[in-house]
Design an enzyme around this catalytic site. Structure first.
Site, PDB file in Angstrom:
ATOM      1  N   CYS A 264     -16.744   2.658 -20.033  1.00  0.00           N
ATOM      2  CA  CYS A 264     -18.045   2.466 -19.373  1.00  0.00           C
ATOM      3  C   CYS A 264     -18.747   1.188 -19.821  1.00  0.00           C
ATOM      4  O   CYS A 264     -19.534   0.610 -19.070  1.00  0.00           O
ATOM      5  CB  CYS A 264     -18.941   3.673 -19.630  1.00  0.00           C
ATOM      6  SG  CYS A 264     -18.278   5.226 -18.955  1.00  0.00           S
TER       7      CYS A 264
ATOM      8  N   CYS B 241     -24.894   4.610 -13.121  1.00  0.00           N
ATOM      9  CA  CYS B 241     -23.855   5.619 -12.909  1.00  0.00           C
ATOM     10  C   CYS B 241     -24.325   6.995 -13.386  1.00  0.00           C
ATOM     11  O   CYS B 241     -24.740   7.162 -14.535  1.00  0.00           O
ATOM     12  CB  CYS B 241     -22.581   5.222 -13.645  1.00  0.00           C
ATOM     13  SG  CYS B 241     -21.280   6.486 -13.571  1.00  0.00           S
TER      14      CYS B 241
ATOM     15  N   GLU C 285       0.823  -1.204   0.000  1.00  0.00           N
ATOM     16  CA  GLU C 285       0.000   0.000   0.000  1.00  0.00           C
ATOM     17  C   GLU C 285       0.866   1.268   0.000  1.00  0.00           C
ATOM     18  O   GLU C 285       0.558   2.241  -0.693  1.00  0.00           O
ATOM     19  CB  GLU C 285      -0.915   0.008   1.233  1.00  0.00           C
ATOM     20  CG  GLU C 285      -2.040  -0.997   1.180  1.00  0.00           C
ATOM     21  CD  GLU C 285      -3.028  -0.721   0.059  1.00  0.00           C
ATOM     22  OE1 GLU C 285      -3.348   0.466  -0.171  1.00  0.00           O
ATOM     23  OE2 GLU C 285      -3.462  -1.679  -0.602  1.00  0.00           O
TER      24      GLU C 285
END
Length: 357
Positions: free
Chosen positions: A209, A218, A43
């Site tokens: 998309c 969305c 991370e």
């Protein structure tokens, strides 16, 4: 208030988990582990750095520092060479400090609570939540750059995401999405899915998309405003800085200076820097003459987060012994050892052009 006020937040989380399990990333070296140390390391390395760049650094780092205790017992000078070239060097210094605090106060183990994890050096709220989710399955939402893109587009959240009001709304929405999900929610898959969705489909430039599991609901997709979200930051001109770097060569050695911590390159070894050619020439005189070669090399532009640095390297080769002695943070380093020295990326690039590191 966000604009996409559709119900069904539980479906939001489920759609992401289902998509991640089928289409997400599953073969990265830090996946399929509950080891909080390995998760934490990945991370931190992935902040501001691409996955393809991180993989090699991650594997080399773990080979040298396989556990928290080994990292905590090392000196900072031992750690920095394994971060050199990865950039944002405060991350490495905080990583070392965090390992020492874990060894001293937490028995060499990460606490399980995201709130406790967030108190450790160099770990913010989102990173703490990711560690808690991946290592312990805690229902703690994350909010990195990729996730902000998904949330602002899906929920129609306008406003620069770094502003406090926008950020608070994003976190509130993320918390609602987690709490609305069923108790059986796979937090590791959900957390990874948000990251994967933002990097794979919901990209900054041209979001795909058609492959997104959230497309039907969305806000950005249904209103055709993908390019407007996230709200772009007002553009500002980056300050320009200049410096001269001295490549002082004595036979097969180069003079290097260890940079002071904290600082942009704190703990790394760099070439001596000067504000202008006159100061560089004075330094050369102090080191002794004659110099049989003084060559201005091609300049280099290095872009930092908050400014651009124009570097003008000068290669100076000295005959015989030099008069001055190295300072307390200076050392003559053999050319054969430069490849293993913790050098900032632009310095390594400059020296590689001369000595093929």
């Amino acid at each position: 208030m966000y604009l996409n006020e559709r119900p069904g937040l539980a479906d939001f989380a489920k759609a992401i988990v289902d998509w991640q399990k089928q289409h997400g990333r599953h073969h990265l070296p830090w996946q399929d582990t509950r080891d909080a140390y390995r998760i934490w390391l990945s991370e931190i390395m992935l902040q501001q750095t691409q996955v393809t760049t991180v993989i090699g650094y991650y594997e080399r780092f773990l080979k040298r520092f396989p556990t928290i205790s080994v990292l905590a017992e090392a000196e900072q000078d031992e750690v920095m060479p394994y971060w050199a070239g990865l950039g944002y060097y405060a991350r490495a210094r905080n990583l070392h400090r965090c390992a020492q605090e874990l060894a001293t106060n937490w028995g060499g183990q990460f606490p399980e609570s995201p709130e406790q994890i967030a108190t450790l050096p160099g770990i913010g709220r989102s990173t703490a939540a990711a560690i808690a989710a991946f290592a312990y399955g805690k229902r703690s939402p994350i909010m990195d750059g990729n996730v902000k893109r998904v949330f602002t587009r899906y929920f129609g959240i306008y406003g620069v995401s770094s502003l406090r009001a926008t950020e608070q709304l994003l976190w509130k929405t993320a918390e609602e999405a987690v709490h609305a999900a069923p108790d059986t929610l796979d937090m590791a898959a959900y957390t990874q899915g948000l990251m994967d969705l933002g990097s794979d489909c919901c990209t900054r430039g041209k979001p795909d998309c058609a492959r997104c599991p959230l497309q039907a609901s969305c806000y950005a997709n249904t209103h055709g405003v993908q390019s407007e979200l996230p709200t772009p930051k007002p553009k500002k001109t980056s300050p320009q800085r200049e410096c001269k770097m001295l490549i002082l060569q004595r036979q097969d050695q180069i003079l290097l200076e260890q940079q002071v911590s904290p600082g942009i390159w704190g703990g790394l070894w760099s070439l001596p820097q000067y504000g202008d050619v006159a100061a560089l020439e004075v330094a050369c005189t102090n080191w002794g003459q004659p110099c049989r070669e003084s060559q201005k090399m091609a300049g280099l532009l290095h872009v930092f987060t908050h400014f651009k640095l124009h570097i003008e390297p000068w290669h100076v080769v000295c005959d015989g012994a030099v008069v001055a002695e190295p300072g307390p943070r200076q050392a003559w380093v053999p050319v054969t050892e430069l490849g293993a020295t913790a050098l900032p990326a632009p310095v390594k690039k400059i020296l590689s052009g001369l000595f093929a590191l």
